[in-house]
Design a protein around this motif. Sequence first.
Motif, PDB file in Angstrom:
ATOM      1  N   ALA A 133       0.833  -1.210   0.000  1.00 21.18           N
ATOM      2  CA  ALA A 133       0.000   0.000   0.000  1.00 21.18           C
ATOM      3  C   ALA A 133       0.866   1.258   0.000  1.00 21.18           C
ATOM      4  CB  ALA A 133      -0.931  -0.008   1.206  1.00 21.18           C
ATOM      5  N   PHE A 134       1.944   1.267   0.777  1.00 18.22           N
ATOM      6  CA  PHE A 134       2.858   2.416   0.769  1.00 18.22           C
ATOM      7  C   PHE A 134       3.468   2.608  -0.618  1.00 18.22           C
ATOM      8  CE2 PHE A 134       3.750   2.325   5.583  1.00 18.22           C
ATOM      9  CZ  PHE A 134       2.796   3.293   5.801  1.00 18.22           C
ATOM     10  N   ALA A 135       3.786   1.516  -1.301  1.00 15.57           N
ATOM     11  CA  ALA A 135       4.315   1.619  -2.668  1.00 15.57           C
ATOM     12  C   ALA A 135       3.289   2.278  -3.580  1.00 15.57           C
ATOM     13  CB  ALA A 135       4.695   0.235  -3.195  1.00 15.57           C
ATOM     14  N   GLY A 136       2.033   1.906  -3.428  1.00 18.86           N
ATOM     15  CA  GLY A 136       0.977   2.503  -4.236  1.00 18.86           C
ATOM     16  C   GLY A 136       0.786   3.977  -3.947  1.00 18.86           C
ATOM     17  N   PHE A 137       0.824   4.347  -2.670  1.00 13.30           N
ATOM     18  CA  PHE A 137       0.630   5.755  -2.306  1.00 13.30           C
ATOM     19  C   PHE A 137       1.802   6.628  -2.758  1.00 13.30           C
ATOM     20  CE2 PHE A 137      -2.209   4.012   1.185  1.00 13.30           C
ATOM     21  CZ  PHE A 137      -3.370   4.326   0.496  1.00 13.30           C
ATOM     22  N   THR A 138       3.026   6.121  -2.682  1.00 10.43           N
ATOM     23  CA  THR A 138       4.164   6.923  -3.135  1.00 10.43           C
ATOM     24  C   THR A 138       4.148   7.073  -4.656  1.00 10.43           C
ATOM     25  OG1 THR A 138       5.587   4.954  -3.096  1.00 10.43           O
ATOM     26  CG2 THR A 138       5.652   6.398  -1.158  1.00 10.43           C
ATOM     27  N   ASP A 139       3.757   6.021  -5.375  1.00  8.63           N
ATOM     28  CA  ASP A 139       3.621   6.122  -6.829  1.00  8.63           C
ATOM     29  C   ASP A 139       2.527   7.121  -7.193  1.00  8.63           C
ATOM     30  OD1 ASP A 139       3.966   5.571  -9.543  1.00  8.63           O
ATOM     31  OD2 ASP A 139       2.619   3.849  -9.500  1.00  8.63           O
ATOM     32  N   PHE A 140       1.412   7.077  -6.473  1.00  8.99           N
ATOM     33  CA  PHE A 140       0.307   8.005  -6.694  1.00  8.99           C
ATOM     34  C   PHE A 140       0.760   9.454  -6.483  1.00  8.99           C
ATOM     35  CE2 PHE A 140      -3.469  10.233  -4.884  1.00  8.99           C
ATOM     36  CZ  PHE A 140      -4.252  10.243  -6.028  1.00  8.99           C
ATOM     37  N   ALA A 141       1.486   9.695  -5.405  1.00  8.42           N
ATOM     38  CA  ALA A 141       1.971  11.049  -5.115  1.00  8.42           C
ATOM     39  C   ALA A 141       2.939  11.533  -6.198  1.00  8.42           C
ATOM     40  CB  ALA A 141       2.635  11.087  -3.740  1.00  8.42           C
ATOM     41  N   ALA A 142       3.823  10.649  -6.657  1.00  8.30           N
ATOM     42  CA  ALA A 142       4.767  11.027  -7.716  1.00  8.30           C
ATOM     43  C   ALA A 142       4.039  11.397  -9.000  1.00  8.30           C
ATOM     44  CB  ALA A 142       5.745   9.880  -7.972  1.00  8.30           C
ATOM     45  N   CYS A 143       3.033  10.622  -9.357  1.00  9.91           N
ATOM     46  CA  CYS A 143       2.253  10.915 -10.567  1.00  9.91           C
ATOM     47  C   CYS A 143       1.507  12.238 -10.451  1.00  9.91           C
ATOM     48  CB  CYS A 143       1.268   9.788 -10.846  1.00  9.91           C
ATOM     49  SG  CYS A 143       2.040   8.257 -11.375  1.00  9.91           S
ATOM     50  N   LEU A 144       0.924  12.484  -9.286  1.00  5.78           N
ATOM     51  CA  LEU A 144       0.207  13.748  -9.084  1.00  5.78           C
ATOM     52  C   LEU A 144       1.142  14.945  -9.177  1.00  5.78           C
ATOM     53  CD1 LEU A 144      -2.358  13.112  -6.216  1.00  5.78           C
ATOM     54  CD2 LEU A 144      -2.818  13.560  -8.619  1.00  5.78           C
ATOM     55  N   ILE A 145       2.283  14.850  -8.536  1.00  3.79           N
ATOM     56  CA  ILE A 145       3.246  15.955  -8.572  1.00  3.79           C
ATOM     57  C   ILE A 145       3.703  16.212 -10.001  1.00  3.79           C
ATOM     58  CG2 ILE A 145       5.570  16.676  -7.886  1.00  3.79           C
ATOM     59  CD1 ILE A 145       5.034  15.275  -5.193  1.00  3.79           C
ATOM     60  N   PHE A 146       4.019  15.143 -10.733  1.00  6.10           N
ATOM     61  CA  PHE A 146       4.472  15.325 -12.118  1.00  6.10           C
ATOM     62  C   PHE A 146       3.364  15.933 -12.968  1.00  6.10           C
ATOM     63  CE2 PHE A 146       5.572  14.144 -16.451  1.00  6.10           C
ATOM     64  CZ  PHE A 146       6.914  14.468 -16.486  1.00  6.10           C
ATOM     65  N   ALA A 147       2.127  15.503 -12.759  1.00  8.42           N
ATOM     66  CA  ALA A 147       1.011  16.016 -13.560  1.00  8.42           C
ATOM     67  C   ALA A 147       0.736  17.490 -13.281  1.00  8.42           C
ATOM     68  CB  ALA A 147      -0.248  15.189 -13.293  1.00  8.42           C
ATOM     69  N   PHE A 148       0.732  17.870 -12.014  1.00  4.60           N
ATOM     70  CA  PHE A 148       0.357  19.240 -11.667  1.00  4.60           C
ATOM     71  C   PHE A 148       1.508  20.239 -11.726  1.00  4.60           C
ATOM     72  CE2 PHE A 148      -3.180  17.024  -9.374  1.00  4.60           C
ATOM     73  CZ  PHE A 148      -4.166  17.467 -10.231  1.00  4.60           C
ATOM     74  N   HIS A 149       2.749  19.773 -11.646  1.00  2.00           N
ATOM     75  CA  HIS A 149       3.900  20.677 -11.643  1.00  2.00           C
ATOM     76  C   HIS A 149       4.850  20.393 -12.801  1.00  2.00           C
ATOM     77  CE1 HIS A 149       2.820  22.425  -7.803  1.00  2.00           C
ATOM     78  NE2 HIS A 149       2.526  21.206  -7.386  1.00  2.00           N
TER      79      HIS A 149
END
Length: 165
Positions: A105-121
């Motif tokens: 689950a932590f792997a999924g959440f860190t991947d999710f955060a990385a994708c969001l940051i790349f998308a928005f910034h």
Amino acid sequence: MVFLKFTNDHNVGQIISLLFLLFFAQSWWIWADSEITDLWYNCLHDNTTDSWLCAATTESDWLQSVQALMVLSVVFSSVSLLVFLGQLFTLTRGSLFYFTALCQAFAGFTDFAACLIFAFHRKEILSASRDLSRGRFGYCFVLAWLCVPLLLVTGVLYIHLRKKQ
């Protein structure tokens, strides 16, 4: 001999392989067919030599955040597989794989955060001087988003996985 109700350790191995591909492949952003950017390099295709010429990306705080989160995602997913294999032989009959599920689950959440940051910034990550309308997301970015539900679903599956004999 150890039997399981169902097993998904091969799925975790496939997800780890996919995360390594995302981590090292060079297609997070495509400017044109001859220019691509990933988390580490900007690459141009040289038609005369038919090779890629790559230079390190311009560092920014957002890029470093995405890099760190993707590294953590790969680490958590790898640890999840190792912990699963360890728990497979050490847990008592009927025990659940909670720690494995937590790592996944932590792997999924860190991947999710990385994708969001790349998308928005992406403007700050890629370069403020370039026109983003001339580019598009690459296949690695799309696969990173695909890994998010895969990691979270396998994490949930590990919670329900019981060791049987």
